[in-house]
Structure formats: C-alpha cells, structure tokens
Scaffold this active site. Structure first.
Site, short mmCIF file in Angstrom:
data_model
loop_
_atom_site.label_atom_id
_atom_site.label_comp_id
_atom_site.label_asym_id
_atom_site.label_seq_id
_atom_site.Cartn_x
_atom_site.Cartn_y
_atom_site.Cartn_z
N HIS A 14 -11.62 -53.39 -49.67
CA HIS A 14 -11.56 -52.91 -48.30
C HIS A 14 -12.83 -53.33 -47.57
O HIS A 14 -13.75 -53.88 -48.16
CB HIS A 14 -11.34 -51.38 -48.24
CG HIS A 14 -12.51 -50.55 -48.66
ND1 HIS A 14 -12.56 -49.19 -48.47
CD2 HIS A 14 -13.70 -50.88 -49.24
CE1 HIS A 14 -13.71 -48.71 -48.92
NE2 HIS A 14 -14.41 -49.71 -49.39
N CYS A 23 -21.10 -52.16 -46.29
CA CYS A 23 -19.70 -51.74 -46.44
C CYS A 23 -18.79 -52.41 -45.41
O CYS A 23 -17.56 -52.31 -45.50
CB CYS A 23 -19.57 -50.22 -46.35
SG CYS A 23 -20.24 -49.40 -47.79
N HIS A 27 -15.30 -55.76 -50.03
CA HIS A 27 -15.74 -55.47 -51.38
C HIS A 27 -14.67 -54.65 -52.09
O HIS A 27 -13.79 -54.09 -51.46
CB HIS A 27 -17.10 -54.74 -51.37
CG HIS A 27 -17.04 -53.40 -50.70
ND1 HIS A 27 -17.06 -53.26 -49.34
CD2 HIS A 27 -16.92 -52.15 -51.21
CE1 HIS A 27 -16.98 -51.98 -49.03
NE2 HIS A 27 -16.88 -51.27 -50.14
N HIS A 29 -13.19 -51.83 -55.19
CA HIS A 29 -13.44 -50.62 -55.96
C HIS A 29 -12.34 -50.49 -57.01
O HIS A 29 -11.19 -50.89 -56.77
CB HIS A 29 -13.38 -49.36 -55.09
CG HIS A 29 -14.47 -49.27 -54.08
ND1 HIS A 29 -15.77 -48.98 -54.40
CD2 HIS A 29 -14.46 -49.43 -52.73
CE1 HIS A 29 -16.51 -48.95 -53.31
NE2 HIS A 29 -15.73 -49.23 -52.27
N HIS A 68 -4.27 -53.59 -55.78
CA HIS A 68 -4.54 -55.01 -55.56
C HIS A 68 -4.25 -55.43 -54.12
O HIS A 68 -3.80 -56.55 -53.87
CB HIS A 68 -3.79 -55.89 -56.56
CG HIS A 68 -4.41 -55.84 -57.93
ND1 HIS A 68 -4.21 -54.80 -58.80
CD2 HIS A 68 -5.27 -56.68 -58.55
CE1 HIS A 68 -4.90 -55.01 -59.91
NE2 HIS A 68 -5.57 -56.15 -59.78
N GLU A 126 -14.33 -43.26 -55.48
CA GLU A 126 -14.52 -44.63 -55.03
C GLU A 126 -15.46 -45.36 -56.00
O GLU A 126 -15.30 -46.54 -56.26
CB GLU A 126 -15.12 -44.61 -53.62
CG GLU A 126 -14.79 -45.83 -52.80
CD GLU A 126 -15.28 -45.70 -51.37
OE1 GLU A 126 -14.45 -45.69 -50.46
OE2 GLU A 126 -16.51 -45.60 -51.16
ZN LIG Z 1 -16.13 -49.39 -50.34
#
Ligand SMILES: [Zn+2]
Length: 139
Positions: A14, A23, A27, A29, A68, A126
């Site tokens: 995201h 952020c 990137h 998670h 994904h 997260e």
């Molecule tokens: Zn993040």
C-alpha cells in the site's frame, strides 16, 4: 456468550498518499488479522460456528480482496499514477491505514456472518509491533 477467534495472514502493498514521509512510498506488509465472533452454542452441533465456515467467510470477505493486492485510496493522484498498472489493485475510499482497513473489514465481514453470530472484535497487525483493534461497542 462464547467468543471464537480465527487468525490469518495476508500479504499486501500500500501507500499512504497524503503522508509526509516514507509511508507515501509503495511498501508491503505481512498483515496478521484476528477475527473474533460471538454467539451461543448450538446444542445440535455443540459449536457456536464451525471454524471452517469462519475461515471461508474471512477468505471471501478479506483475503480475496486484499491478499497480494496493491491497496490504494481512490483519488486523482493514485488513479493517474496507476492507470496503466495491470496488477491487482484494491481501491479504498480512504487511505489504506490499518484503522481504515479495519473499518472496511467490519463492513465486509458482518453481512457474511450467520444471523445468530456477531462480529465482536478485530485486530489487524501491520507489523509485529503495530496493530489496530476494533471492538463492537454494543456488547
Ligand atoms: Zn504501511
């Protein structure tokens, strides 16, 4: 009242488009989600809800949508940047923070639950050190 919890993981990327820091970069998670439902024991099955059914509901309500995927807020900036992206995008009306993803999951899972079963609590990790929680305030 009995509470049942199912724990699952999914992978997603995201970006937080209005964030003044890293952020705002794409990137990923490994999200770790705990879904807790509540209900009474059905004396015919001796269960509140078959864990397999809960797993299937989470698959349909969360995994099929987010796993994904690239999760993005639907705004003009993202629509411009990703207009030719051929991969899986999960668009949201808000920034894909853990808090907003939780609220999205509440509205996605709740209608899928059997009538006698309530969504009681969600926890979305997260990272190993950061999670957001939601709890039904009616109970
Ligand atoms: Zn993040």
């Amino acid at each position: 009242m009995i509470y049942l919890t199912k724990k699952i993981e999914f992978e997603a990327a995201h970006r937080i488009s209005n964030y003044p820091g890293t952020c705002s970069e794409i990137h990923g998670h490994t999200y770790y989600l705990e879904v807790t439902v509540s209900g009474k024991v059905d004396w015919n099955t001796d269960m509140v809800l078959d864990f397999k059914i809960l797993k299937s509901i989470i698959q349909t309500g969360v995994i099929d949508h987010f796993d994904h995927a690239l999760i993005l807020k639907r705004n003009s900036e993202n629509e411009k940047i990703f207009s030719s992206y051929p991969g899986k995008i999960a668009w949201m009306e808000s920034e894909p923070t853990a808090e907003q993803m939780l609220l999205w999951i509440v509205s996605s899972i709740s209608p899928l639950l059997p009538d006698e079963i309530s969504l009681a609590k969600l926890k979305l990790h997260e990272t190993s050190g950061s999670c957001a929680s939601w709890k039904d305030n009616k109970r």
